[in-house]
Design an enzyme around this catalytic site. Structure first.
Site, PDB file in Angstrom:
ATOM      1  N   GLN A 119     -10.347  -2.698   2.253  1.00  0.00           N
ATOM      2  CA  GLN A 119      -9.860  -3.376   3.461  1.00  0.00           C
ATOM      3  C   GLN A 119      -9.857  -2.468   4.685  1.00  0.00           C
ATOM      4  OE1 GLN A 119      -5.935  -4.196   1.534  1.00  0.00           O
ATOM      5  NE2 GLN A 119      -5.091  -3.796   3.555  1.00  0.00           N
ATOM      6  N   MET A 150       0.838  -1.207   0.000  1.00  0.00           N
ATOM      7  CA  MET A 150       0.000   0.000   0.000  1.00  0.00           C
ATOM      8  C   MET A 150       0.871   1.255   0.000  1.00  0.00           C
ATOM      9  SD  MET A 150      -3.410  -0.906   2.096  1.00  0.00           S
ATOM     10  CE  MET A 150      -2.762  -0.697   3.735  1.00  0.00           C
ATOM     11  N   GLY A 194       4.872 -10.346   3.969  1.00  0.00           N
ATOM     12  CA  GLY A 194       5.649 -10.257   5.196  1.00  0.00           C
ATOM     13  C   GLY A 194       5.003 -11.044   6.329  1.00  0.00           C
ATOM     14  N   GLN A 195       5.840 -11.648   7.139  1.00  0.00           N
ATOM     15  CA  GLN A 195       5.354 -12.353   8.323  1.00  0.00           C
ATOM     16  C   GLN A 195       4.760 -11.364   9.335  1.00  0.00           C
ATOM     17  OE1 GLN A 195       7.881 -15.324   9.872  1.00  0.00           O
ATOM     18  NE2 GLN A 195       6.352 -15.861  11.391  1.00  0.00           N
ATOM     19  N   LYS A 196       5.159 -10.100   9.211  1.00  0.00           N
ATOM     20  CA  LYS A 196       4.624  -9.043  10.077  1.00  0.00           C
ATOM     21  C   LYS A 196       3.091  -9.136  10.170  1.00  0.00           C
ATOM     22  CE  LYS A 196       3.833  -4.702  11.560  1.00  0.00           C
ATOM     23  NZ  LYS A 196       2.445  -4.551  11.177  1.00  0.00           N
ATOM     24  N   ASP A 197       2.453  -9.390   9.016  1.00  0.00           N
ATOM     25  CA  ASP A 197       0.991  -9.535   8.992  1.00  0.00           C
ATOM     26  C   ASP A 197       0.692 -11.036   8.921  1.00  0.00           C
ATOM     27  OD1 ASP A 197       0.015  -6.588   8.641  1.00  0.00           O
ATOM     28  OD2 ASP A 197       1.698  -6.825   7.282  1.00  0.00           O
ATOM     29  N   HIS A 207       9.071  -3.482   3.513  1.00  0.00           N
ATOM     30  CA  HIS A 207       8.643  -3.670   2.118  1.00  0.00           C
ATOM     31  C   HIS A 207       9.859  -3.952   1.228  1.00  0.00           C
ATOM     32  CE1 HIS A 207       5.445  -0.712   3.570  1.00  0.00           C
ATOM     33  NE2 HIS A 207       4.718  -1.730   3.168  1.00  0.00           N
ATOM     34  N   HIS A 229       8.903   1.122   3.511  1.00  0.00           N
ATOM     35  CA  HIS A 229       9.992   1.129   4.491  1.00  0.00           C
ATOM     36  C   HIS A 229      10.839  -0.116   4.245  1.00  0.00           C
ATOM     37  CE1 HIS A 229       7.506  -1.861   6.395  1.00  0.00           C
ATOM     38  NE2 HIS A 229       6.513  -0.995   6.588  1.00  0.00           N
ATOM     39  N   LEU A 231       8.717  -2.683  11.738  1.00  0.00           N
ATOM     40  CA  LEU A 231       8.483  -1.559  10.827  1.00  0.00           C
ATOM     41  C   LEU A 231       7.052  -1.641  10.314  1.00  0.00           C
ATOM     42  CD1 LEU A 231      11.726  -1.241   8.672  1.00  0.00           C
ATOM     43  CD2 LEU A 231      11.230  -0.394  10.948  1.00  0.00           C
TER      44      LEU A 231
HETATM   45  P1  AMP Z   1       1.342  -3.029   3.502  1.00  0.00           P
HETATM   46  O1  AMP Z   1       1.889  -1.964   2.609  1.00  0.00           O
HETATM   47  O2  AMP Z   1       1.280  -2.660   4.926  1.00  0.00           O
HETATM   48  O3  AMP Z   1       0.051  -3.622   2.949  1.00  0.00           O
HETATM   49  O4  AMP Z   1       2.387  -4.228   3.450  1.00  0.00           O
HETATM   50  C1  AMP Z   1       2.787  -4.788   2.233  1.00  0.00           C
HETATM   51  C2  AMP Z   1       3.580  -6.034   2.519  1.00  0.00           C
HETATM   52  O5  AMP Z   1       4.721  -5.704   3.292  1.00  0.00           O
HETATM   53  C3  AMP Z   1       2.779  -7.073   3.319  1.00  0.00           C
HETATM   54  O6  AMP Z   1       3.071  -8.361   2.816  1.00  0.00           O
HETATM   55  C4  AMP Z   1       3.328  -6.895   4.700  1.00  0.00           C
HETATM   56  O7  AMP Z   1       3.242  -8.049   5.503  1.00  0.00           O
HETATM   57  C5  AMP Z   1       4.785  -6.564   4.407  1.00  0.00           C
HETATM   58  N1  AMP Z   1       5.405  -5.891   5.537  1.00  0.00           N
HETATM   59  C6  AMP Z   1       4.938  -4.816   6.224  1.00  0.00           C
HETATM   60  N2  AMP Z   1       5.746  -4.507   7.253  1.00  0.00           N
HETATM   61  C7  AMP Z   1       6.763  -5.413   7.228  1.00  0.00           C
HETATM   62  C8  AMP Z   1       7.915  -5.634   8.035  1.00  0.00           C
HETATM   63  N3  AMP Z   1       8.205  -4.874   9.085  1.00  0.00           N
HETATM   64  N4  AMP Z   1       8.730  -6.654   7.712  1.00  0.00           N
HETATM   65  C9  AMP Z   1       8.457  -7.463   6.649  1.00  0.00           C
HETATM   66  N5  AMP Z   1       7.380  -7.303   5.850  1.00  0.00           N
HETATM   67  C10 AMP Z   1       6.546  -6.284   6.130  1.00  0.00           C
END
Ligand code: AMP
Length: 301
Positions: free
Chosen positions: A73, A42, A159-162, A49, A46, A196
């Protein structure tokens, strides 16, 4: 249109906004037999990503990053309009990590007037984020399946973050026979452990300090398990206490769950996923950590 360029450092990515341009670029990449990696985001990029993009660029001959703040979402009271949009900085960052192609569509092109078809998420979406953010995963599965269909990539990087999101997508891919491999990559953290997140930008220095409480609570769970504690209720109590000590009083959930089903466990006799979702004032943050109990000889169970 040239195909997405292979992973070359310092080359600015090609940016497409139109569906037809994306489809053409993807068709060219496929015709050339290039292995294509997809990284859905999205934006407000950082290092988390960028770690996914680097991984995609290392594993694939062409890398497509999507930047789209997906409205479906977000709940009506959530931060869709506030969500950081930093396209120029994102493209600059992407030029340094080997993203050949960026898809940055308009809302109207992905959700034209009359749009009304959604993907019903799998059971693993029901608890935790699913309970606290109704419709969230319906929006996630819908946009991710749309991106999968458009990108026709070989591998998609998440990412495993989510953690729950990764489980939901992996299950959707399996259930709907989507021809793509899902690769889940480790969480990138600040030196003090904070995961992050684009939403960390909302935090002022004092809130940023308290936000570390999420990681501290996960680490406390890990330490409990290392000391031999196996009772989930005791560990969850400890996690809550650590959050309170760090000035975090609004907790959506702390949970100890089976890593596949995300059902709560009563005892930590197997590898277990610790999950936390909590608010630092107006900012909602999530994090998770795998807990690996060891038997008395020090072997992982
Ligand atoms: P988002 O832009 O928040 O939708 O995240 C896009 C992708 O980046 C998703 O697969 C997230 O799980 C991954 N992501 C977000 N933060 C992190 C992080 N700190 N470490 C690894 N992957 C991340």
């Amino acid at each position: 249109m040239p195909p997405p360029s292979p992973a070359t450092k310092e080359a600015p990515p090609r940016v497409v906004n139109q569906l037809t341009d994306l489809q053409q670029a993807v068709a060219q990449a496929r015709q050339a037999g290039r292995k294509l990696g997809l990284v859905p985001t999205m934006g407000a990029l950082h290092e988390g990503h960028l770690s996914l993009v680097r991984r995609a660029a290392a594993e694939c001959e062409a890398t497509l990053v999507t930047i789209f703040v997906n409205p479906t979402q977000f709940g009506p009271q959530e931060d869709f309009s506030q969500y950081p949009r930093t396209l120029e900085a994102d493209l600059q960052a992407l030029s340094e990590v080997g993203a050949g192609l960026v898809y940055n569509p308009s809302r109207e092109s992905l959700y034209p007037a009359g749009f009304s078809t959604y993907v019903d998420p799998p059971h693993v979406a029901l608890r935790w984020e699913g309970e606290h953010r109704p419709q969230h995963f319906r929006g996630v599965t819908t946009i991710v399946l749309k991106l999968f269909l458009l990108a026709q990539a070989d591998v998609a990087f998440f990412g495993q973050k989510d953690y729950q999101q990764a489980c939901v997508i992996a299950r959707m891919v399996e259930d709907l026979n989507v021809p793509i491999r899902v690769c889940v990559c480790p969480t990138v953290r600040e030196p003090d452990g904070l995961a992050l997140s684009s939403r960390n930008r909302y935090l002022n220095p004092e809130q940023r300090c308290r936000a570390q409480g999420l990681w501290n609570s996960l680490r406390a769970a890990c330490q409990c398990v290392e000391r031999g504690e196996r009772d989930a209720a005791a560990i969850l109590g400890q996690m809550r206490e650590v959050l309170f000590e760090n000035g975090i009083s609004r907790i959506d959930y702390v949970a100890l769950v089976d890593p596949q089903t995300l059902e709560p466990v009563a005892r930590i006799d197997q590898p277990t996923q610790a999950l936390v979702a909590a608010w630092v004032d107006q900012t909602r943050l999530i994090d998770n950590l795998r807990l690996e109990p060891r038997n008395p000889t020090g072997r992982k169970l």
